[in-house]
Enzyme design. Structure first.
Site, mmCIF file in Angstrom:
data_model
loop_
_atom_site.group_PDB
_atom_site.id
_atom_site.type_symbol
_atom_site.label_atom_id
_atom_site.label_comp_id
_atom_site.label_asym_id
_atom_site.label_seq_id
_atom_site.Cartn_x
_atom_site.Cartn_y
_atom_site.Cartn_z
ATOM 1 N N HIS A 157 0.833 -1.214 0.000
ATOM 2 C CA HIS A 157 0.000 0.000 0.000
ATOM 3 C C HIS A 157 0.863 1.258 0.000
ATOM 4 C CE1 HIS A 157 -3.347 -2.680 1.242
ATOM 5 N NE2 HIS A 157 -2.408 -3.241 1.997
ATOM 6 N N LYS A 284 17.317 20.907 -10.671
ATOM 7 C CA LYS A 284 16.622 19.673 -11.057
ATOM 8 C C LYS A 284 17.488 18.675 -11.801
ATOM 9 C CE LYS A 284 12.368 20.004 -12.164
ATOM 10 N NZ LYS A 284 11.066 19.445 -11.854
#
Ligand code: ARG
Length: 460
Positions: A157, A284
């Site tokens: 999960h 980034k």
């Protein structure tokens, strides 16, 4: 001018738009090598059976070799008016050797010809993908072996579940890819029957030898039903189904890589070789290759849906709809091949941040199951009760904002008086993974054994 192949019955040229919708040469030029190989096998058989004279057969073979050379060197001019690769090759052959070129098409139709070419092409594509998948598995198994003891959180999960090792996680993909290879191998086995000689749909009255052409083209046997031979494309569907499942696997790993390289996870780093920068945000490092592996899976599934849809309403045998079987297949298998290569590149390139993974592995009470198991083993509690006791301890730790290993013995005993200090030995993540020695479990010893098993299998 009417068409030179069937001009006998036609008095005028096709409308321009008819020519455009009808032509497949813009994409089936990729069958050139397969088409010529098939024609050479066919004419050799025609000669062996005395259907075509030896001299004509020789001229045809030499002419086909020349056509092949012209195509390879780029001298060949493909013509849309000639519709497809089959007629382009045959027309050029006629230019080169004259009217005896017309004997090549004896006891054959474009229907069995295209079925043959496509099978040969798909077979080659499967063989290439098999090699690439093996190579990717090898890269993963090597990485897994190096990281057999590198602890990371295992998730269910997307919540921390139990500690596992990075090596074990990678080997999960090696298993998936092993089954993918099995599916491709199955598809190959079933497609490996030769349709040549089925002719238009009914077979032929010429005394052909289908065993001979099947053998020359490395098929296991000739197909047994001429209608089936020219009208099914299940070998395409099956290959694209295998490709789709494989693309799902690659896409899931790609998704994990995208997560792992975020600063928030920081589980692995990719070098500049497999990342890009941003034109505006200097900090980034984008995992574009992984994102494209994830994204390209869509084209592979699309091609599978395409061929299923094209085929589902067609009465036997051939209909021109079936010309739509090719472009999606070319595109999908090319995309898959690219994705496998990029994934191998990333797997070899990635450097796991083992400290970071390990500290994250302990988060979220990931050793709670180890505690429960200890209660079963050491105190003889039924598992359900042990689960309950552990739950209470997790609540206490959670309320005070610490891990399970930070609870005092007194706190432990307040829930279950028989707990001893021995319990602390199972609460570390290293301990946890080392204890998972059941077959197929994550213990480093198991991971090394499984990685070695794969590496040995892949070496042969
Ligand atoms: N270009 C055609 C295809 O790709 C070849 C077969 C044509 N056969 C025919 N009966 N028109 O399917």
């Amino acid at each position: 001018m009417s068409n030179q192949m069937w001009g006998g019955r036609f008095s005028s040229a096709p409308d321009a738009i008819m020519e455009e919708i009808n032509a497949s040469i813009g994409f089936d030029y990729r069958f050139a090598a397969q088409d010529i190989r098939g024609s050479k096998a066919h004419v050799a058989m025609l000669a062996a059976r005395g259907i075509v004279g030896a001299e004509d057969a020789e001229a045809i073979t030499r002419g086909l070799d020349q056509v092949a050379r012209e195509i390879e060197t780029g001298e060949f001019t493909f013509s849309r008016a000639l519709e497809d690769i089959h007629m382009n090759v045959e027309a050029r052959l006629a230019d080169i050797i004259g009217p005896s070129a017309g004997r090549l098409h004896t006891a054959r139709s474009r229907n069995d010809q295209v079925a043959l070419d496509f099978r040969l092409w798909v077979r080659d594509a499967i063989d290439q993908i098999e090699q690439q998948l093996r190579s990717l598995q090898r890269a993963m198994a090597e990485k897994a072996r190096e990281n057999a003891g590198a602890v990371m959180p295992g998730f269910t999960h997307m919540q921390s579940a139990q500690p596992v090792t990075f090596g074990h996680h990678l080997l999960a993909y090696v298993e998936m890819l092993g089954r993918d290879r099995g599916r491709f191998a199955d598809a190959r086995k079933r497609l490996n029957e030769c349709p040549l000689g089925a002719a238009a749909l009914a077979g032929t009255s010429f005394p052909i030898d289908r065993e001979m052409t099947a053998k020359a083209l490395e098929f296991d046997r000739p197909t047994a039903n001429s209608i089936d031979s020219v009208s099914d494309r299940d070998f395409v569907m099956e290959t694209l189904a295998a490709a789709s499942i494989c693309a799902v696997h690659l896409s899931r790993l790609a998704e994990e890589i995208v997560l792992w390289v975020t600063p928030q996870f920081g589980f692995v780093t990719l070098s500049d070789k497999f990342t890009t920068g941003s034109s505006i945000m200097p900090q980034k490092r984008n995992p574009d290759a992984a994102e494209l592996v994830r994204g390209k899976s869509g084209r592979v599934f699309g091609a599978l849906m395409g061929i299923l849809t094209v085929m589902k309403g067609l009465p036997l045998a051939y209909s021109k709809d079936m010309q739509e079987d090719k472009e999606g297949t070319f595109d999908a298998l090319h995309a898959l091949s690219l994705c496998i290569a990029a994934t191998e590149g990333m797997v070899r390139d990635m450097i796991p941040s083992t400290e970071r993974m390990k500290s994250s592995a302990g988060a979220g009470f990931a050793t709670a199951t180890d505690l429960a198991d200890w209660l079963v083993r050491a105190l003889g509690l039924p598992f359900r009760q042990a689960h309950h006791v552990t739950g209470s301890l997790v609540r206490i730790a959670s309320e005070q904002g610490t891990g399970l290993e930070d609870l005092s013995l007194a706190q432990m005993q307040s829930v279950e008086p028989r707990i001893t200090t021995e319990v602390f030995s199972v609460l570390g993540v290293d301990q946890s993974v080392r204890s998972r020695t059941s077959y197929g479990g994550t213990s480093p010893a198991n991971v090394i054994a499984q990685a070695d098993r794969w590496l040995a299998a892949l070496a042969s």
